[in-house]
Design a protein around this motif. Structure first.
Motif, PDB file in Angstrom:
ATOM      1  N   VAL A   1      28.871 -70.141  29.040  1.00 27.43           N
ATOM      2  CA  VAL A   1      27.661 -70.338  28.239  1.00 27.43           C
ATOM      3  C   VAL A   1      26.854 -71.476  28.848  1.00 27.43           C
ATOM      4  N   LEU A   2      25.612 -71.185  29.170  1.00 29.35           N
ATOM      5  CA  LEU A   2      24.685 -72.198  29.667  1.00 29.35           C
ATOM      6  C   LEU A   2      23.550 -72.353  28.674  1.00 29.35           C
ATOM      7  N   THR A   3      23.583 -73.414  27.876  1.00 30.83           N
ATOM      8  CA  THR A   3      22.479 -73.692  26.968  1.00 30.83           C
ATOM      9  C   THR A   3      21.404 -74.483  27.707  1.00 30.83           C
ATOM     10  N   GLU A   4      20.245 -74.575  27.093  1.00 27.51           N
ATOM     11  CA  GLU A   4      19.097 -75.300  27.650  1.00 27.51           C
ATOM     12  C   GLU A   4      18.739 -74.813  29.051  1.00 27.51           C
ATOM     13  N   HIS A   5      18.825 -73.502  29.227  1.00 31.99           N
ATOM     14  CA  HIS A   5      18.408 -72.837  30.466  1.00 31.99           C
ATOM     15  C   HIS A   5      17.484 -71.680  30.102  1.00 31.99           C
ATOM     16  N   GLU A   6      16.360 -71.588  30.773  1.00 33.33           N
ATOM     17  CA  GLU A   6      15.434 -70.493  30.505  1.00 33.33           C
ATOM     18  C   GLU A   6      15.056 -69.786  31.791  1.00 33.33           C
ATOM     19  N   PRO A   7      14.774 -68.487  31.717  1.00 34.98           N
ATOM     20  CA  PRO A   7      14.420 -67.739  32.927  1.00 34.98           C
ATOM     21  C   PRO A   7      13.011 -68.082  33.392  1.00 34.98           C
ATOM     22  N   VAL A   8      12.852 -68.232  34.698  1.00 31.55           N
ATOM     23  CA  VAL A   8      11.532 -68.541  35.249  1.00 31.55           C
ATOM     24  C   VAL A   8      11.087 -67.530  36.297  1.00 31.55           C
ATOM     25  N   ALA A   9      12.014 -66.696  36.801  1.00 38.41           N
ATOM     26  CA  ALA A   9      11.640 -65.691  37.800  1.00 38.41           C
ATOM     27  C   ALA A   9      12.700 -64.599  37.834  1.00 38.41           C
ATOM     28  N   VAL A  10      12.277 -63.409  38.222  1.00 42.65           N
ATOM     29  CA  VAL A  10      13.176 -62.259  38.370  1.00 42.65           C
ATOM     30  C   VAL A  10      12.962 -61.654  39.752  1.00 42.65           C
ATOM     31  N   ASP A  11      14.065 -61.403  40.437  1.00 44.85           N
ATOM     32  CA  ASP A  11      14.030 -60.744  41.750  1.00 44.85           C
ATOM     33  C   ASP A  11      14.401 -59.285  41.537  1.00 44.85           C
ATOM     34  N   ARG A  12      13.472 -58.410  41.872  1.00 45.96           N
ATOM     35  CA  ARG A  12      13.685 -56.969  41.645  1.00 45.96           C
ATOM     36  C   ARG A  12      13.581 -56.220  42.960  1.00 45.96           C
ATOM     37  N   ASP A  13      14.492 -55.278  43.176  1.00 47.01           N
ATOM     38  CA  ASP A  13      14.479 -54.429  44.363  1.00 47.01           C
ATOM     39  C   ASP A  13      14.422 -52.989  43.889  1.00 47.01           C
ATOM     40  N   GLY A  14      13.239 -52.409  43.933  1.00 44.17           N
ATOM     41  CA  GLY A  14      13.080 -51.042  43.456  1.00 44.17           C
ATOM     42  C   GLY A  14      13.358 -50.962  41.968  1.00 44.17           C
ATOM     43  N   ASP A  15      14.338 -50.122  41.601  1.00 41.03           N
ATOM     44  CA  ASP A  15      14.638 -49.946  40.175  1.00 41.03           C
ATOM     45  C   ASP A  15      15.797 -50.826  39.711  1.00 41.03           C
ATOM     46  N   ARG A  16      16.166 -51.817  40.513  1.00 38.57           N
ATOM     47  CA  ARG A  16      17.261 -52.721  40.141  1.00 38.57           C
ATOM     48  C   ARG A  16      16.777 -54.152  39.990  1.00 38.57           C
ATOM     49  N   ILE A  17      17.330 -54.838  38.987  1.00 44.45           N
ATOM     50  CA  ILE A  17      17.169 -56.281  38.888  1.00 44.45           C
ATOM     51  C   ILE A  17      18.257 -56.899  39.758  1.00 44.45           C
ATOM     52  N   VAL A  18      17.871 -57.656  40.753  1.00 41.96           N
ATOM     53  CA  VAL A  18      18.826 -58.235  41.699  1.00 41.96           C
ATOM     54  C   VAL A  18      19.297 -59.600  41.223  1.00 41.96           C
ATOM     55  N   ALA A  19      18.369 -60.412  40.750  1.00 42.43           N
ATOM     56  CA  ALA A  19      18.721 -61.778  40.357  1.00 42.43           C
ATOM     57  C   ALA A  19      17.715 -62.312  39.353  1.00 42.43           C
ATOM     58  N   VAL A  20      18.154 -63.278  38.579  1.00 38.84           N
ATOM     59  CA  VAL A  20      17.291 -64.003  37.646  1.00 38.84           C
ATOM     60  C   VAL A  20      17.416 -65.488  37.956  1.00 38.84           C
ATOM     61  N   ARG A  21      16.275 -66.148  38.096  1.00 38.95           N
ATOM     62  CA  ARG A  21      16.262 -67.588  38.353  1.00 38.95           C
ATOM     63  C   ARG A  21      16.104 -68.322  37.026  1.00 38.95           C
ATOM     64  N   LEU A  22      17.011 -69.246  36.765  1.00 39.51           N
ATOM     65  CA  LEU A  22      16.997 -70.038  35.531  1.00 39.51           C
ATOM     66  C   LEU A  22      16.662 -71.485  35.862  1.00 39.51           C
ATOM     67  N   ARG A  23      16.065 -72.168  34.902  1.00 41.22           N
ATOM     68  CA  ARG A  23      15.775 -73.592  35.072  1.00 41.22           C
ATOM     69  C   ARG A  23      16.319 -74.367  33.876  1.00 41.22           C
ATOM     70  N   SER A  24      17.002 -75.459  34.162  1.00 43.17           N
ATOM     71  CA  SER A  24      17.531 -76.320  33.111  1.00 43.17           C
ATOM     72  C   SER A  24      16.397 -77.173  32.536  1.00 43.17           C
ATOM     73  N   SER A  25      16.241 -77.150  31.224  1.00 43.06           N
ATOM     74  CA  SER A  25      15.208 -77.970  30.591  1.00 43.06           C
ATOM     75  C   SER A  25      15.598 -79.438  30.548  1.00 43.06           C
ATOM     76  N   ARG A  26      16.871 -79.729  30.768  1.00 43.61           N
ATOM     77  CA  ARG A  26      17.329 -81.124  30.769  1.00 43.61           C
ATOM     78  C   ARG A  26      17.189 -81.774  32.138  1.00 43.61           C
TER      79      ARG A  26
END
Length: 545
Positions: free
Chosen positions: A131-156
């Motif tokens: 569990v990672l609290t105080e993290h929100e998504p800021v970007a998504v890496d997509r390749d065609g019809d797949r989500i490859v990665a999600v970039r999270l940023r710590s608000s702290r």
């Protein structure tokens, strides 16, 4: 800013009720899961947003979801273990700590958060859940019809984390991954020209989004004064009269959500000291989350109520579809409205005993995990919604459109059940309440799966519902069931090496998945026929949600 990356089989972005249910379910099925949350509390509308659960009349009598029942039991058990309850309260099976009449379980958000973390704790200890609290998504890496990665940023710390996963669930409150990843979605209201729904606007209106509410907790401390500072925007809320509202929001006047008739609803039907423990249908007892009468003599505490009232619904600026600056304006002004209403209650509100103002009402920040008495986050009723393999419309659940006694549509791909009225609050387009009856309904699997991505699941209010049917599918137990089904689907797909759309499209494989839900997890996939076709017109009727 330092950046690191991790790889997990299943990443759940958003730790509300749907996200928590998805993560807990998948982890209990043996899948390693990452769960992220922008606040420091899991539980979403039940905890960080501060809303006691809106539920149906069968919630304590028919097992809908064993894990949701477990959460409710854990909340009640905390009070039985740790609070000096009267013997009568302690032995009541359906203990309602606040004796509020909006729900059979009105309890403090901080206690609900503790119960949620009890459910995640053994999974975290086993290494199945991170569990990672105080993290929100800021970007998504997509390749065609797949989500490859999600970039999270710590608000702290500002540090960033790149999450790679085989499967992702968007359980954010506003459907953030849909926007960041370019996933096809809907914002606001669809038009009747597209959906054919009786209560939809004639044409689509992206600005037609339900009001949000920044909830707060107040304690009744008779004989004391706890008046907060007058907010800078106080006069705006005190004098402005919306076109669809009977007067300024700083008043006891509102409209009945079903009949739209003007009404006066005071804080107390009697003097505060006389109202404690009564069942009067006033605002104080509506969402009371802690009742002094439940405790033994000598307990030092007081009554606490949860403010989620029509007067603090914020409908001036939509949260979704505008610029980040406009979203910030909406969030700031929503907070200011709630603080203004608190100040008005304390200083100018007409009292039931003939006086003016209730200075004895004190904000209880500790109940909400804050210092100002307001919730950690705004209460969101409507999200971006995926363009799904299947979309639930008013024709599937609305009593008026389907005809009396017809019951809701039966879905062969059901993954759970739920019930609440189609309940839409006034919107940011200037539209008033849409509050209409519907039948107890099922949750179709197709509504959780986007049309254009193969490894993303919707696990919150972002499923394939319309603006209209979202009003019934957005409540606590339904959101939990949506997340639970998404978590089980991710585990099933990981085990069988299938894509979600393949499970949906193959009746035999889908049946195996549904047996996992109904067998191993004990989830009800259909209502008893008498409930589905008849239901109860009053089951979820509450007059100021």
């Amino acid at each position: 800013m330092p950046t690191r990356s991790i790889q997990v089989p299943f990443a759940v972005i958003g730790g509300g009720l749907g996200g928590t249910a998805a993560a807990v379910t998948a982890a209990r099925l043996g899948l390693r899961v990452l769960l992220t949350e922008p606040t420091d509390w899991l539980g979403g509308q039940l905890t960080s947003q501060g809303v006691p659960p809106d539920e149906h009349e069968w919630i304590d009598r028919q097992t809908i979801s064993p894990s949701y029942s477990e959460l409710r039991d854990r909340i009640r058990d905390h009070y039985r273990r740790e609070y000096p309850l009267t013997e009568r309260a302690r032995t009541t099976v359906a203990l309602n700590p606040g004796a509020g009449f909006v729900s059979r379980l009105c309890a403090e958000p901080r206690v609900a958060h503790l119960a949620v973390r009890e459910m995640t704790s053994p999974l975290e200890a086993a290494g199945l859940l991170t569990v990672l609290t105080e993290h929100e998504p800021v970007a998504v890496d997509r390749d065609g019809d797949r989500i490859v990665a999600v970039r999270l940023r710590s608000s702290r710390t500002g540090d960033e984390l790149i999450v790679h996963a085989e499967f992702f669930a968007d359980a954010t409150e506003l459907g953030d991954l849909l926007d960041l990843g370019g996933v096809a979605h809907v914002v606001g209201a669809e038009g009747a020209d597209e959906t054919g729904e009786l209560h939809a606007p004639a044409v689509a209106d992206p600005g037609d989004q339900q009001a949000v509410t920044w909830c707060a907790a107040l304690e009744l401390r008779t004989g004391e004064s706890h008046v907060i500072d007058r907010p800078a925007s106080y006069d705006r809320w005190r004098t402005t009269v919306p076109s669809f509202w009977p007067g300024p929001q700083l008043s006891w006047t509102d409209v009945h959500p079903i009949t739209l008739e003007r009404r006066e609803r005071p804080l107390f039907e009697a003097r505060p000291e006389d109202a404690i423990g009564s069942d009067d249908l006033d605002l104080w007892h509506y969402r009371r989350i802690l009742a002094r009468r439940m405790m033994t003599e000598g307990w030092a505490g007081h009554d606490v109520t949860l403010m989620n009232w029509p007067q603090i619904d914020y409908w001036d600026t939509p949260l979704v579809g505008g610029t980040p600056d406009r979203q910030e304006i909406a969030l700031r002004e929503s907070r200011e409205l709630t603080l203004s209403f608190i100040h008005w209650i304390q200083t100018e509100a007409p009292r039931s005993d003939g006086g003016t103002g209730y200075p004895e009402l004190a904000p209880r920040g500790d109940v909400m995990g804050t210092t100002d008495g307001l919730a950690k986050a705004v209460y969101v009723r409507e999200s971006r919604r995926i363009r799904a393999l299947f979309t639930v419309t008013e024709q599937h659940i609305g009593r008026e459109m389907r005809g009396e006694g017809a019951g809701s549509a039966v879905f062969d791909d059901s993954v759970g059940i739920g019930f609440y009225r189609i309940d839409l609050h006034p919107s940011t387009s200037g539209r008033t309440y849409v509050d209409i009856d519907c039948f107890p309904f099922q949750i179709p699997l197709g509504a959780l799966i986007p049309q254009d991505t193969t490894n993303l699941l919707a696990a919150n209010k972002n499923i394939g519902s319309t603006h209209i049917t979202n009003g019934a599918y957005r409540l606590h137990p339904v959101e939990w069931s949506i997340g639970e089904a998404a978590g089980a689907l991710a585990a099933f797909c990981a085990t069988t090496s299938r894509r979600p759309a393949d499970v949906h499209g193959d009746p035999l494989v889908r049946a195996d998945y549904q047996r996992l839900l109904s067998g191993r997890l004990g989830i009800a996939l259909a209502w008893d026929e008498g409930i589905r076709t008849g239901g109860s017109r009053s089951a979820a009727v509450v007059t100021a949600r």
